[in-house]
Design a protein around this motif. Sequence first.
Motif, PDB file in Angstrom:
ATOM      1  N   GLN A 240      43.119 -11.447  -4.871  1.00  0.00           N
ATOM      2  CA  GLN A 240      44.134 -11.543  -5.913  1.00  0.00           C
ATOM      3  C   GLN A 240      44.031 -10.342  -6.845  1.00  0.00           C
ATOM      4  O   GLN A 240      42.949  -9.766  -7.022  1.00  0.00           O
ATOM      5  N   ALA A 241      45.149  -9.999  -7.471  1.00  0.00           N
ATOM      6  CA  ALA A 241      45.147  -8.926  -8.459  1.00  0.00           C
ATOM      7  C   ALA A 241      44.097  -9.221  -9.532  1.00  0.00           C
ATOM      8  O   ALA A 241      43.965 -10.380  -9.985  1.00  0.00           O
ATOM      9  N   GLY A 242      43.370  -8.181  -9.928  1.00  0.00           N
ATOM     10  CA  GLY A 242      42.306  -8.339 -10.895  1.00  0.00           C
ATOM     11  C   GLY A 242      40.953  -8.574 -10.260  1.00  0.00           C
ATOM     12  O   GLY A 242      39.915  -8.515 -10.947  1.00  0.00           O
ATOM     13  N   GLY A 243      40.944  -8.847  -8.987  1.00  0.00           N
ATOM     14  CA  GLY A 243      39.697  -9.113  -8.283  1.00  0.00           C
ATOM     15  C   GLY A 243      38.980  -7.847  -7.851  1.00  0.00           C
ATOM     16  O   GLY A 243      39.397  -6.732  -8.185  1.00  0.00           O
TER      17      GLY A 243
ATOM     18  N   ASP B  51      37.161  -2.485  -8.418  1.00  0.00           N
ATOM     19  CA  ASP B  51      37.343  -3.525  -9.431  1.00  0.00           C
ATOM     20  C   ASP B  51      38.751  -3.454 -10.014  1.00  0.00           C
ATOM     21  O   ASP B  51      39.446  -2.454  -9.866  1.00  0.00           O
ATOM     22  N   SER B  52      39.127  -4.526 -10.692  1.00  0.00           N
ATOM     23  CA  SER B  52      40.458  -4.592 -11.323  1.00  0.00           C
ATOM     24  C   SER B  52      41.545  -4.172 -10.344  1.00  0.00           C
ATOM     25  O   SER B  52      42.429  -3.365 -10.668  1.00  0.00           O
ATOM     26  N   LEU B  53      41.502  -4.740  -9.167  1.00  0.00           N
ATOM     27  CA  LEU B  53      42.440  -4.344  -8.120  1.00  0.00           C
ATOM     28  C   LEU B  53      43.866  -4.706  -8.479  1.00  0.00           C
ATOM     29  O   LEU B  53      44.125  -5.723  -9.147  1.00  0.00           O
TER      30      LEU B  53
ATOM     31  N   VAL C  56      42.832  -3.427   3.111  1.00  0.00           N
ATOM     32  CA  VAL C  56      42.695  -4.077   1.807  1.00  0.00           C
ATOM     33  C   VAL C  56      44.080  -4.551   1.377  1.00  0.00           C
ATOM     34  O   VAL C  56      45.030  -3.752   1.351  1.00  0.00           O
ATOM     35  N   THR C  57      44.201  -5.829   1.056  1.00  0.00           N
ATOM     36  CA  THR C  57      45.465  -6.392   0.614  1.00  0.00           C
ATOM     37  C   THR C  57      45.253  -7.077  -0.725  1.00  0.00           C
ATOM     38  O   THR C  57      44.380  -7.945  -0.852  1.00  0.00           O
ATOM     39  N   VAL C  58      46.034  -6.674  -1.727  1.00  0.00           N
ATOM     40  CA  VAL C  58      45.921  -7.245  -3.060  1.00  0.00           C
ATOM     41  C   VAL C  58      47.210  -7.988  -3.373  1.00  0.00           C
ATOM     42  O   VAL C  58      48.286  -7.393  -3.427  1.00  0.00           O
ATOM     43  N   ALA C  59      47.078  -9.290  -3.593  1.00  0.00           N
ATOM     44  CA  ALA C  59      48.242 -10.122  -3.883  1.00  0.00           C
ATOM     45  C   ALA C  59      48.473 -10.196  -5.389  1.00  0.00           C
ATOM     46  O   ALA C  59      47.524 -10.259  -6.176  1.00  0.00           O
TER      47      ALA C  59
END
Length: 127
Positions: free
Chosen positions: A13-16, A84-86, A123-126
């Motif tokens: 998730q975003a922020g992860g 971090d903070s993805l 890498v996938t950021v939701a």
Amino acid sequence: QVQLVESGGGSVQAGGSLRLSCGFSGATWSVCYMGWFRLAPGKEREGVASLRIDNDDTTYADSVKDRFTISRDNAKAILFLQMDSLKPEDTAMYYCAAVRCGSPFSRPLNSYEYNYWGQGTQVTVAS
């Protein structure tokens, strides 16, 4: 020859956070720089971070500065990328790369100057 194998990608998730690893083997003594690059659909390959082997100097893309950290464990021959903070815009295939000592090299985030490449990890950021 140098072999590079990435691991550690996944969905978050975003922020992860995620930590990518790149195991390197072969003629590792011949490597002077290592870096991480990414390729997102419809975009050009982007240099993310680079590390100079002899003094651990690092270079980061503005888009990841203060969020990503490149480092290495020399004893285990592993290069890391702590992310971090993805953000969703970080979604891409991430590649580890290395520069052979003695090769022309002036821009640490220029992919054309790298000689060896891994197969990549997604890498996938939701949002």
